[in-house]
Design a protein around this motif. Structure first.
Motif, PDB file in Angstrom:
ATOM      1  N   SER A  86       0.804  -1.224   0.000  1.00  0.00           N
ATOM      2  CA  SER A  86       0.000   0.000   0.000  1.00  0.00           C
ATOM      3  C   SER A  86       0.833   1.268   0.000  1.00  0.00           C
ATOM      4  CB  SER A  86      -0.944   0.008   1.211  1.00  0.00           C
ATOM      5  OG  SER A  86      -0.205  -0.024   2.421  1.00  0.00           O
ATOM      6  N   GLU A  87       2.039   1.230   0.558  1.00  0.00           N
ATOM      7  CA  GLU A  87       2.895   2.411   0.598  1.00  0.00           C
ATOM      8  C   GLU A  87       4.202   2.158  -0.148  1.00  0.00           C
ATOM      9  OE1 GLU A  87       2.268   4.871   4.466  1.00  0.00           O
ATOM     10  OE2 GLU A  87       2.265   2.774   5.076  1.00  0.00           O
ATOM     11  N   ASN A  88       4.113   1.363  -1.197  1.00  0.00           N
ATOM     12  CA  ASN A  88       5.278   0.998  -1.986  1.00  0.00           C
ATOM     13  C   ASN A  88       5.333   1.867  -3.244  1.00  0.00           C
ATOM     14  OD1 ASN A  88       6.815  -0.543  -4.105  1.00  0.00           O
ATOM     15  ND2 ASN A  88       7.136  -1.935  -2.368  1.00  0.00           N
ATOM     16  N   GLU A  89       6.291   2.755  -3.263  1.00  0.00           N
ATOM     17  CA  GLU A  89       6.427   3.696  -4.375  1.00  0.00           C
ATOM     18  C   GLU A  89       6.584   2.981  -5.719  1.00  0.00           C
ATOM     19  OE1 GLU A  89      10.040   6.386  -6.147  1.00  0.00           O
ATOM     20  OE2 GLU A  89      10.058   5.802  -4.029  1.00  0.00           O
ATOM     21  N   ALA A  90       7.414   1.921  -5.723  1.00  0.00           N
ATOM     22  CA  ALA A  90       7.669   1.199  -6.975  1.00  0.00           C
ATOM     23  C   ALA A  90       6.402   0.545  -7.500  1.00  0.00           C
ATOM     24  CB  ALA A  90       8.758   0.150  -6.765  1.00  0.00           C
ATOM     25  N   PHE A  91       5.577   0.013  -6.593  1.00  0.00           N
ATOM     26  CA  PHE A  91       4.335  -0.635  -7.018  1.00  0.00           C
ATOM     27  C   PHE A  91       3.369   0.384  -7.617  1.00  0.00           C
ATOM     28  CE2 PHE A  91       0.025  -2.322  -5.855  1.00  0.00           C
ATOM     29  CZ  PHE A  91       0.018  -3.342  -6.794  1.00  0.00           C
ATOM     30  N   ALA A  92       3.249   1.556  -6.972  1.00  0.00           N
ATOM     31  CA  ALA A  92       2.370   2.606  -7.504  1.00  0.00           C
ATOM     32  C   ALA A  92       2.827   3.025  -8.901  1.00  0.00           C
ATOM     33  CB  ALA A  92       2.346   3.801  -6.561  1.00  0.00           C
ATOM     34  N   GLY A  93       4.138   3.145  -9.090  1.00  0.00           N
ATOM     35  CA  GLY A  93       4.652   3.503 -10.398  1.00  0.00           C
ATOM     36  C   GLY A  93       4.419   2.420 -11.433  1.00  0.00           C
ATOM     37  N   SER A  94       4.560   1.149 -11.032  1.00  0.00           N
ATOM     38  CA  SER A  94       4.328   0.034 -11.962  1.00  0.00           C
ATOM     39  C   SER A  94       2.875  -0.014 -12.407  1.00  0.00           C
ATOM     40  CB  SER A  94       4.717  -1.287 -11.288  1.00  0.00           C
ATOM     41  OG  SER A  94       6.098  -1.327 -11.011  1.00  0.00           O
ATOM     42  N   CYS A  95       1.953   0.292 -11.495  1.00  0.00           N
ATOM     43  CA  CYS A  95       0.530   0.328 -11.856  1.00  0.00           C
ATOM     44  C   CYS A  95       0.299   1.388 -12.943  1.00  0.00           C
ATOM     45  CB  CYS A  95      -0.324   0.634 -10.634  1.00  0.00           C
ATOM     46  SG  CYS A  95      -0.415  -0.699  -9.423  1.00  0.00           S
ATOM     47  N   ALA A  96       0.877   2.557 -12.743  1.00  0.00           N
ATOM     48  CA  ALA A  96       0.692   3.650 -13.714  1.00  0.00           C
ATOM     49  C   ALA A  96       1.257   3.265 -15.080  1.00  0.00           C
ATOM     50  CB  ALA A  96       1.352   4.918 -13.189  1.00  0.00           C
ATOM     51  N   ARG A  97       2.430   2.634 -15.077  1.00  0.00           N
ATOM     52  CA  ARG A  97       3.040   2.238 -16.356  1.00  0.00           C
ATOM     53  C   ARG A  97       2.246   1.155 -17.061  1.00  0.00           C
ATOM     54  NH1 ARG A  97       7.594   3.197 -13.179  1.00  0.00           N
ATOM     55  NH2 ARG A  97       7.730   1.002 -12.543  1.00  0.00           N
ATOM     56  N   ALA A  98       1.506   0.352 -16.283  1.00  0.00           N
ATOM     57  CA  ALA A  98       0.689  -0.704 -16.869  1.00  0.00           C
ATOM     58  C   ALA A  98      -0.682  -0.203 -17.295  1.00  0.00           C
ATOM     59  CB  ALA A  98       0.536  -1.860 -15.871  1.00  0.00           C
ATOM     60  N   GLY A  99      -0.948   1.088 -17.094  1.00  0.00           N
ATOM     61  CA  GLY A  99      -2.240   1.649 -17.471  1.00  0.00           C
ATOM     62  C   GLY A  99      -3.326   1.399 -16.449  1.00  0.00           C
ATOM     63  N   LEU A 100      -2.932   1.072 -15.220  1.00  0.00           N
ATOM     64  CA  LEU A 100      -3.880   0.793 -14.147  1.00  0.00           C
ATOM     65  C   LEU A 100      -3.897   1.966 -13.164  1.00  0.00           C
ATOM     66  CD1 LEU A 100      -2.734  -2.875 -13.468  1.00  0.00           C
ATOM     67  CD2 LEU A 100      -4.936  -2.229 -14.473  1.00  0.00           C
ATOM     68  N   ALA A 101      -5.075   2.339 -12.708  1.00  0.00           N
ATOM     69  CA  ALA A 101      -5.173   3.378 -11.684  1.00  0.00           C
ATOM     70  C   ALA A 101      -4.785   2.780 -10.340  1.00  0.00           C
ATOM     71  CB  ALA A 101      -6.590   3.928 -11.624  1.00  0.00           C
ATOM     72  N   PHE A 102      -3.941   3.466  -9.619  1.00  0.00           N
ATOM     73  CA  PHE A 102      -3.563   3.066  -8.262  1.00  0.00           C
ATOM     74  C   PHE A 102      -4.456   3.839  -7.310  1.00  0.00           C
ATOM     75  CE2 PHE A 102      -0.920   3.678  -4.417  1.00  0.00           C
ATOM     76  CZ  PHE A 102      -0.712   2.342  -4.072  1.00  0.00           C
ATOM     77  N   ILE A 103      -5.281   3.129  -6.542  1.00  0.00           N
ATOM     78  CA  ILE A 103      -6.241   3.788  -5.662  1.00  0.00           C
ATOM     79  C   ILE A 103      -5.502   4.202  -4.390  1.00  0.00           C
ATOM     80  CG2 ILE A 103      -8.479   3.618  -4.510  1.00  0.00           C
ATOM     81  CD1 ILE A 103      -9.202   1.455  -6.573  1.00  0.00           C
ATOM     82  N   GLY A 104      -4.736   5.262  -4.553  1.00  0.00           N
ATOM     83  CA  GLY A 104      -3.883   5.788  -3.500  1.00  0.00           C
ATOM     84  C   GLY A 104      -3.162   6.997  -4.040  1.00  0.00           C
ATOM     85  N   PRO A 105      -2.198   7.509  -3.295  1.00  0.00           N
ATOM     86  CA  PRO A 105      -1.499   8.725  -3.725  1.00  0.00           C
ATOM     87  C   PRO A 105      -0.531   8.449  -4.873  1.00  0.00           C
ATOM     88  CG  PRO A 105      -0.518   7.858  -1.733  1.00  0.00           C
ATOM     89  CD  PRO A 105      -1.738   7.032  -1.978  1.00  0.00           C
ATOM     90  N   PRO A 106      -0.062   9.492  -5.550  1.00  0.00           N
ATOM     91  CA  PRO A 106       0.941   9.285  -6.591  1.00  0.00           C
ATOM     92  C   PRO A 106       2.251   8.787  -5.991  1.00  0.00           C
ATOM     93  CG  PRO A 106       0.605  11.621  -6.162  1.00  0.00           C
ATOM     94  CD  PRO A 106      -0.461  10.892  -5.409  1.00  0.00           C
ATOM     95  N   ALA A 107       3.050   8.127  -6.836  1.00  0.00           N
ATOM     96  CA  ALA A 107       4.322   7.577  -6.372  1.00  0.00           C
ATOM     97  C   ALA A 107       5.210   8.654  -5.757  1.00  0.00           C
ATOM     98  CB  ALA A 107       5.034   6.881  -7.521  1.00  0.00           C
TER      99      ALA A 107
END
Length: 669
Positions: A86-107
């Motif tokens: 939930s607070e993993n910057e790399a995961f949030a960025g990977s979601c964005a690169r995959a075209g998926l919305a991350f239901i949380g703050p930006p990386a």
């Protein structure tokens, strides 16, 4: 709005997110490990994808597998819950690169607040008050010791990437610093993959107050008031409430504005919590920002009439915040208690086992998202990720449920919480329910005399010595055992098992063991019931009714009711809000099963050996640390039970051990 989301979590938060998604008509995809194949959160979602084996690093922490699952199932967004990624910057960025919305703050916001040290430096530049300490990158042990000496003891060591109370140590004296630092770093690397720590002055009798903030992508940010999370053990929250008792409007606005400023400073979007440590004089200091939904978010929902998960979904979909700051109001008072599978009497050690019996207080319907005042005056809410028959495993957090109550004021909420806890029944493993009941009814908590040391300061009253079971409790247990021996439908007196005799009176002896000793009951069978004799007390007893686990007996004519659950040779009695466990000594069972432990030292639960602090042949005193185990990402030190000699160490560092295994051989002096 999204059509389908994947929930990258498990347990109660996954069930909680799925409930809001279902209400909004959004389809959900669950992910699970092999240990969670039959878990409640899997059943709560429309689809489910297996991630891998039980260990988190082989399943719930496999970011690439989670993203693959989202893409394969057609999910448009991923909700991370709390914990795990939930607070993993790399995961949030990977979601964005995959075209998926991350239901949380930006990386970028996670990066800014993910490191406690970096976050405090940012807050310092924004003139937010900070606790005196060192938050830099120099991790040399000697340097850190020098910083601690400069700050002055006691100091608090905290994992820079930490949360949830893990990777924290209080150091009272300089000579204890090195050992505490090593332990803190071990737990930090295990829990967060990062062993950097910061050093801060440890404040005496502070309160822990946090502000719920919410920001959208259109530049608006609001605070949804505060939560008091001061009541803690091992730096982990036990009770949370909203609003904070004794909070003035002036202080609330000051803390709320500071929290909003912190969120805006990092371009925050979504739900977040800014945590403050507050002195009794009203001053407060920034601690950290949690860039996710918090475990205790339900108390905020209940006093504001909001559904924060719905807010998360709408904001992540690009919508503006559902309410402005001037539209938010506090209505009533809410308290949350975390019901854990743990043994408070044994240092809150997590408990592993199966929920063989689970009975909860009746939950009253609470309409989320319907505005302030939507709570029923008797609102009781239970957020849980387990059901009767489910197992609490050593792989994940041992939370059974979150019990949340609402009242028109704090006194009403307190009364409702006590009533709800008194109705909570669990058999199959140890729980903290009895401790929670003592805590919420204690004088300091009732009077809102709150600080983070409340539990330790009132340990004597919160952990009273074991006392013998009362006559009503013993009678209920005996009635259950006697009724189990009956043979319904038998009319032949020679074949019955109800104690009938043609001449004389049958007397039966029942031995019931408990922490305070063994109670011996002599039961004399009578025409209309039994006569019970125990410890000089004599009473007549009849069974007036039995409905599943609920027994009604008459004891000298007085009606006594209680739930009685038999689990093998253990009899569990729930009576007047107390849970008593009695061990039935069956006279027909084989004797000699008990094993004299002698010099054995056994594992209190499944775990891994992380440090050996002694060697064969070592002469030690009682209380000397011998080895350290890690279980559920927490460390447990095994100490010498007496003066003596360590004969043999049976395991090495890194070995996994099962519950109850012998760890070393020890010869008492």
């Amino acid at each position: 709005m999204f059509d389908k989301i994947l929930i990258a979590n498990r347990g109660e938060i996954a069930c909680r997110v799925a409930a809001t998604a279902r209400r909004l008509g959004i389809k959900t995809v669950a992910v699970y490990s092999e240990a969670d194949a039959d878990a409640k959160h899997v059943a709560a979602c429309d689809e489910a994808v297996l991630l891998g084996p039980a260990p988190s690093n082989e399943s719930y922490l496999r970011a690439e597998k989670i993203i693959e699952a989202a893409l394969a199932t057609g999910a448009q967004a991923i909700h991370p819950g709390y914990g795990f990624l939930s607070e993993n910057e790399a995961f949030a960025g990977s979601c964005a690169r995959a075209g998926l919305a991350f239901i949380g703050p930006p990386a970028s916001a996670i990066r800014a607040m993910g490191s406690k040290s970096a976050a405090k430096a940012l807050m310092e530049s924004a003139d937010v008050p900070l606790v005196p300490g060192y938050h830099g990158e120099n991790q040399d042990a000697g340097f850190l010791r020098g910083q601690a000496d400069r700050i002055g003891y006691p100091v608090l060591l905290k994992a820079s990437a930490g949360g949830g109370g893990k990777g924290m140590r209080i150091v009272e004296r300089g000579e204890d610093f090195e050992a505490a630092l090593k332990s803190c770093k071990r737990e930090a690397i295990s829990s967060f993959g990062d062993d950097r720590v910061l050093v801060e002055k440890y404040l005496i009798q502070p309160r822990h107050i946090e502000i719920q903030v919410f920001a959208d992508s259109h530049g608006d940010c609001v605070y949804l008031f505060e939560r008091d999370c001061s009541v803690q053990r091992r730096h982990q929250k036990v009770l949370e409430e909203a609003p904070a008792p004794g909070m003035s409007e002036q202080r609330r606005r000051a803390m709320g504005h500071a929290a909003v400023a912190a969120a805006k400073a990092v371009g925050y979007v979504g739900a977040g919590t800014v945590e403050f440590i507050a002195n009794q004089d009203g001053s407060f200091y920034f601690m950290e920002m949690n860039t996710r939904l918090q475990v205790e978010h339900p108390v905020t929902e209940m006093i504001t009439g909001t559904d924060l998960v719905e807010w998360q979904l709408r904001v992540a979909a690009g919508e503006p915040l559902p309410q402005r700051q001037d539209e938010l109001q506090i209505h009533g008072h809410a308290i949350e208690a975390r019901v854990y599978a743990e043994n408070p009497e044994k240092g809150f050690l997590p408990s592993i086992g199966t929920l063989r019996h689970l009975r909860t207080p009746a939950a009253v319907h609470f309409e989320l998202g319907q505005g302030a005042g939507a709570a029923d005056p008797a609102a009781v809410r239970i957020d849980s990720g387990v059901r009767a028959g489910d197992a609490i495993s050593p792989f994940y957090d041992p939370m059974i449920a979150k019990l949340i109550v609402w009242g028109r004021d704090r006194d009403e909420a307190l009364a409702r919480m006590a009533q709800a806890l008194a109705g909570y029944q669990v058999v199959g493993l140890a729980t903290n329910v009895g401790f929670l009941l003592r805590l919420v009814t204690s004088t300091p908590f009732s009077r809102a005399d709150l600080d983070t040391g409340l539990i330790e300061r009132h340990r004597d009253s919160l952990f009273p010595p074991a006392r013998p079971a009362s006559l009503p409790v013993l009678a209920l247990a005996a009635a259950r055992l006697l009724d189990d021996g009956r043979q319904p439908g038998v009319t032949d007196p020679w074949a019955g098992a109800n104690g009938w005799r043609m001449n004389g009176t049958l007397t039966h002896r029942i031995e019931l063991g408990e922490d305070a000793g063994t109670q011996v009951l002599d039961i004399a069978y009578q025409r209309t019931g039994w006569q019970v004799r125990v410890g000089g007390q004599v009473a007549s007893m009849t069974l007036a009714g039995r409905e599943e686990t609920l027994l009604t007996i008459k004891l000298d004519g007085a009606v006594v009711r209680g739930h009685v659950v038999r689990d093998g040779q253990h009899v569990h009695v729930f009576h007047r809000g107390e849970h008593t466990t009695l061990q039935y000594s069956d006279p027909l069972a084989h004797a000699g099963d008990a094993e004299t432990e002698g010099g054995r030292l056994t594992a209190p639960m499944p775990g891994k050996i992380v440090a050996l602090l002694t060697a064969p042949g070592a002469v030690v005193e009682k209380g000397t640390p011998l080895l350290i185990m890690e279980a559920m990402k927490m460390e447990h030190t095994i100490t010498s039970p007496a003066d003596g000699i360590v004969e043999e160490l049976l395991y090495a560092v890194g070995d996994q051990v099962s519950d109850g295994v012998q760890l070393l051989t020890f010869k008492p002096a």
